[in-house]
Design an enzyme around this catalytic site. Structure first.
Site, PDB file in Angstrom:
ATOM      1  N   LYS A  11      38.874 -47.800 -65.813  1.00 11.98           N
ATOM      2  CA  LYS A  11      39.551 -49.001 -65.314  1.00 11.98           C
ATOM      3  C   LYS A  11      40.609 -49.519 -66.301  1.00 11.98           C
ATOM      4  O   LYS A  11      40.646 -49.120 -67.467  1.00 11.98           O
ATOM      5  CB  LYS A  11      38.507 -50.080 -65.026  1.00 11.98           C
ATOM      6  CG  LYS A  11      37.532 -49.685 -63.897  1.00 11.98           C
ATOM      7  CD  LYS A  11      36.590 -50.826 -63.549  1.00 11.98           C
ATOM      8  CE  LYS A  11      35.664 -50.432 -62.410  1.00 11.98           C
ATOM      9  NZ  LYS A  11      34.817 -51.572 -61.967  1.00 11.98           N
ATOM     10  N   TYR A  51      38.196 -50.666 -52.266  1.00 11.94           N
ATOM     11  CA  TYR A  51      37.040 -51.568 -52.374  1.00 11.94           C
ATOM     12  C   TYR A  51      36.767 -52.318 -51.060  1.00 11.94           C
ATOM     13  O   TYR A  51      36.105 -53.366 -51.081  1.00 11.94           O
ATOM     14  CB  TYR A  51      37.261 -52.574 -53.505  1.00 11.94           C
ATOM     15  CG  TYR A  51      36.955 -52.014 -54.887  1.00 11.94           C
ATOM     16  CD1 TYR A  51      35.670 -51.603 -55.231  1.00 11.94           C
ATOM     17  CD2 TYR A  51      37.947 -51.922 -55.863  1.00 11.94           C
ATOM     18  CE1 TYR A  51      35.383 -51.112 -56.490  1.00 11.94           C
ATOM     19  CE2 TYR A  51      37.660 -51.425 -57.137  1.00 11.94           C
ATOM     20  CZ  TYR A  51      36.366 -51.024 -57.431  1.00 11.94           C
ATOM     21  OH  TYR A  51      36.073 -50.547 -58.685  1.00 11.94           O
ATOM     22  N   PHE A  59      34.122 -61.967 -55.331  1.00 15.95           N
ATOM     23  CA  PHE A  59      34.920 -61.407 -56.431  1.00 15.95           C
ATOM     24  C   PHE A  59      36.007 -60.455 -55.962  1.00 15.95           C
ATOM     25  O   PHE A  59      36.748 -59.898 -56.781  1.00 15.95           O
ATOM     26  CB  PHE A  59      34.005 -60.714 -57.452  1.00 15.95           C
ATOM     27  CG  PHE A  59      33.124 -59.617 -56.875  1.00 15.95           C
ATOM     28  CD1 PHE A  59      33.623 -58.353 -56.621  1.00 15.95           C
ATOM     29  CD2 PHE A  59      31.786 -59.869 -56.605  1.00 15.95           C
ATOM     30  CE1 PHE A  59      32.821 -57.349 -56.102  1.00 15.95           C
ATOM     31  CE2 PHE A  59      30.965 -58.863 -56.085  1.00 15.95           C
ATOM     32  CZ  PHE A  59      31.490 -57.602 -55.837  1.00 15.95           C
ATOM     33  N   ARG A  87      25.971 -42.554 -62.947  1.00 12.28           N
ATOM     34  CA  ARG A  87      25.562 -43.963 -62.942  1.00 12.28           C
ATOM     35  C   ARG A  87      24.675 -44.278 -64.148  1.00 12.28           C
ATOM     36  O   ARG A  87      24.720 -45.368 -64.693  1.00 12.28           O
ATOM     37  CB  ARG A  87      24.882 -44.309 -61.614  1.00 12.28           C
ATOM     38  CG  ARG A  87      25.903 -44.273 -60.472  1.00 12.28           C
ATOM     39  CD  ARG A  87      25.301 -44.610 -59.141  1.00 12.28           C
ATOM     40  NE  ARG A  87      24.908 -46.003 -59.043  1.00 12.28           N
ATOM     41  CZ  ARG A  87      25.753 -47.004 -58.842  1.00 12.28           C
ATOM     42  NH1 ARG A  87      27.063 -46.777 -58.766  1.00 12.28           N
ATOM     43  NH2 ARG A  87      25.316 -48.241 -58.726  1.00 12.28           N
ATOM     44  N   THR A  93      26.172 -52.509 -63.907  1.00  6.44           N
ATOM     45  CA  THR A  93      27.465 -53.129 -63.607  1.00  6.44           C
ATOM     46  C   THR A  93      27.797 -54.234 -64.603  1.00  6.44           C
ATOM     47  O   THR A  93      28.920 -54.327 -65.098  1.00  6.44           O
ATOM     48  CB  THR A  93      27.438 -53.714 -62.173  1.00  6.44           C
ATOM     49  OG1 THR A  93      27.099 -52.670 -61.262  1.00  6.44           O
ATOM     50  CG2 THR A  93      28.778 -54.322 -61.797  1.00  6.44           C
ATOM     51  N   ARG A 104      29.228 -48.746 -70.375  1.00  2.63           N
ATOM     52  CA  ARG A 104      29.500 -50.181 -70.189  1.00  2.63           C
ATOM     53  C   ARG A 104      28.937 -51.005 -71.344  1.00  2.63           C
ATOM     54  O   ARG A 104      29.547 -51.999 -71.747  1.00  2.63           O
ATOM     55  CB  ARG A 104      28.961 -50.641 -68.836  1.00  2.63           C
ATOM     56  CG  ARG A 104      29.863 -50.161 -67.689  1.00  2.63           C
ATOM     57  CD  ARG A 104      29.201 -50.340 -66.367  1.00  2.63           C
ATOM     58  NE  ARG A 104      30.105 -50.133 -65.243  1.00  2.63           N
ATOM     59  CZ  ARG A 104      29.685 -49.899 -64.005  1.00  2.63           C
ATOM     60  NH1 ARG A 104      28.399 -49.856 -63.743  1.00  2.63           N
ATOM     61  NH2 ARG A 104      30.557 -49.716 -63.031  1.00  2.63           N
ATOM     62  N   ASN A 114      34.694 -53.844 -66.440  1.00  2.00           N
ATOM     63  CA  ASN A 114      33.527 -53.112 -66.931  1.00  2.00           C
ATOM     64  C   ASN A 114      33.814 -51.633 -67.153  1.00  2.00           C
ATOM     65  O   ASN A 114      32.929 -50.782 -67.088  1.00  2.00           O
ATOM     66  CB  ASN A 114      32.319 -53.340 -66.015  1.00  2.00           C
ATOM     67  CG  ASN A 114      32.547 -52.837 -64.609  1.00  2.00           C
ATOM     68  OD1 ASN A 114      33.628 -52.371 -64.261  1.00  2.00           O
ATOM     69  ND2 ASN A 114      31.517 -52.927 -63.779  1.00  2.00           N
ATOM     70  N   HIS A 117      34.116 -47.077 -63.009  1.00  2.00           N
ATOM     71  CA  HIS A 117      33.503 -47.124 -61.676  1.00  2.00           C
ATOM     72  C   HIS A 117      32.912 -45.749 -61.403  1.00  2.00           C
ATOM     73  O   HIS A 117      33.468 -44.737 -61.820  1.00  2.00           O
ATOM     74  CB  HIS A 117      34.556 -47.436 -60.599  1.00  2.00           C
ATOM     75  CG  HIS A 117      34.062 -47.151 -59.217  1.00  2.00           C
ATOM     76  ND1 HIS A 117      33.310 -48.055 -58.503  1.00  2.00           N
ATOM     77  CD2 HIS A 117      34.157 -46.041 -58.430  1.00  2.00           C
ATOM     78  CE1 HIS A 117      32.992 -47.522 -57.328  1.00  2.00           C
ATOM     79  NE2 HIS A 117      33.497 -46.296 -57.265  1.00  2.00           N
ATOM     80  N   GLU A 128      35.392 -41.617 -51.426  1.00  2.00           N
ATOM     81  CA  GLU A 128      36.176 -42.015 -52.604  1.00  2.00           C
ATOM     82  C   GLU A 128      36.962 -40.835 -53.189  1.00  2.00           C
ATOM     83  O   GLU A 128      38.092 -41.004 -53.640  1.00  2.00           O
ATOM     84  CB  GLU A 128      35.241 -42.629 -53.654  1.00  2.00           C
ATOM     85  CG  GLU A 128      34.658 -43.957 -53.180  1.00  2.00           C
ATOM     86  CD  GLU A 128      33.708 -44.604 -54.175  1.00  2.00           C
ATOM     87  OE1 GLU A 128      33.429 -44.010 -55.251  1.00  2.00           O
ATOM     88  OE2 GLU A 128      33.241 -45.726 -53.889  1.00  2.00           O
TER      89      GLU A 128
HETATM   90  P1  CMP Z   1      32.341 -51.274 -59.575  1.00  2.00           P
HETATM   91  O1  CMP Z   1      31.216 -50.353 -59.907  1.00  2.00           O
HETATM   92  O2  CMP Z   1      33.716 -50.704 -59.603  1.00  2.00           O
HETATM   93  O3  CMP Z   1      32.065 -51.891 -58.121  1.00  2.00           O
HETATM   94  C1  CMP Z   1      32.590 -53.140 -57.716  1.00  2.00           C
HETATM   95  C2  CMP Z   1      33.210 -53.885 -58.848  1.00  2.00           C
HETATM   96  O4  CMP Z   1      33.372 -55.281 -58.663  1.00  2.00           O
HETATM   97  C3  CMP Z   1      32.320 -53.809 -60.085  1.00  2.00           C
HETATM   98  O5  CMP Z   1      32.285 -52.519 -60.591  1.00  2.00           O
HETATM   99  C4  CMP Z   1      32.968 -54.848 -60.970  1.00  2.00           C
HETATM  100  O6  CMP Z   1      34.145 -54.359 -61.612  1.00  2.00           O
HETATM  101  C5  CMP Z   1      33.423 -55.908 -59.956  1.00  2.00           C
HETATM  102  N1  CMP Z   1      32.607 -57.126 -59.957  1.00  2.00           N
HETATM  103  C6  CMP Z   1      33.029 -58.335 -60.348  1.00  2.00           C
HETATM  104  N2  CMP Z   1      32.078 -59.262 -60.207  1.00  2.00           N
HETATM  105  C7  CMP Z   1      30.999 -58.626 -59.712  1.00  2.00           C
HETATM  106  C8  CMP Z   1      29.680 -59.056 -59.365  1.00  2.00           C
HETATM  107  N3  CMP Z   1      29.284 -60.323 -59.490  1.00  2.00           N
HETATM  108  N4  CMP Z   1      28.822 -58.125 -58.904  1.00  2.00           N
HETATM  109  C9  CMP Z   1      29.217 -56.828 -58.748  1.00  2.00           C
HETATM  110  N5  CMP Z   1      30.465 -56.368 -59.077  1.00  2.00           N
HETATM  111  C10 CMP Z   1      31.341 -57.260 -59.562  1.00  2.00           C
END
Ligand code: CMP
Length: 140
Positions: A11, A51, A59, A87, A93, A104, A114, A117, A128
């Site tokens: 990212k 997304y 968010f 993962r 996350t 992370r 973070n 992805h 994806e």
């Molecule tokens: P990702 O695994 O890319 O999937 C969705 C993304 O939303 C997550 O990582 C974060 O970058 C972002 N995000 C921001 N706030 C939240 C939240 N509260 N819960 C989950 N994902 C979040």
């Protein structure tokens, strides 16, 4: 152990800090093979499409702004149980909840920025991967 492919994104928070190589080393050390990779700038619209599953979440707008704020590296990872394995190496996350040694935990700035992805299911991995790569661009 089934050989799978999964979609990974490094990212904008991580590309900004020049962490692509360090993150790729984590992935390779975990037994994942990078079989396709490109550095691109997502438009806001392309981030929204990627997304779309989160479009009702509070968010969503901030996430799409963030994902189009700088370069990302999109990649296809291949290996045994690649989806779960990726993962595991990414960590939770929210970096505050991520295990020691995960990407992370080591690199993420916060729950949004973070660093990486990874696809969360075979169905999402197929969607994806196809969102960013043609079959001919993936060389296993
Ligand atoms: P990702 O695994 O890319 O999937 C969705 C993304 O939303 C997550 O990582 C974060 O970058 C972002 N995000 C921001 N706030 C939240 C939240 N509260 N819960 C989950 N994902 C979040």
């Amino acid at each position: 152990m089934a050989v799978e492919r999964t979609l990974s994104i490094i990212k904008p928070d991580a590309t900004r800090r020049n962490l692509t190589g360090k993150i790729n080393a984590c992935l390779e050390d975990a037994g994942l093979r990078i079989v396709a990779q490109k550095r691109i700038l997502l438009t806001r619209e392309r981030a929204e499409g990627f997304y779309a599953v989160h479009k009702e979440r509070p968010f969503f707008d901030d996430l799409c702004d963030f994902m189009s704020s700088g370069p990302v590296v999109v990649q296809v990872l291949e290996g045994g149980d690649a989806i779960a394995r990726n993962r595991q190496v990414m960590g939770a996350t929210n970096p505050e909840e991520a295990d020691e040694g995960t990407i992370r935990k080591r690199f993420a700035e916060n729950i949004e920025a973070n660093s990486v992805h990874g696809s969360d299911s075979p169905e999402n991995a197929a969607f994806e991967i196809a969102y960013f790569f043609d079959d001919g661009e993936i060389v296993g």
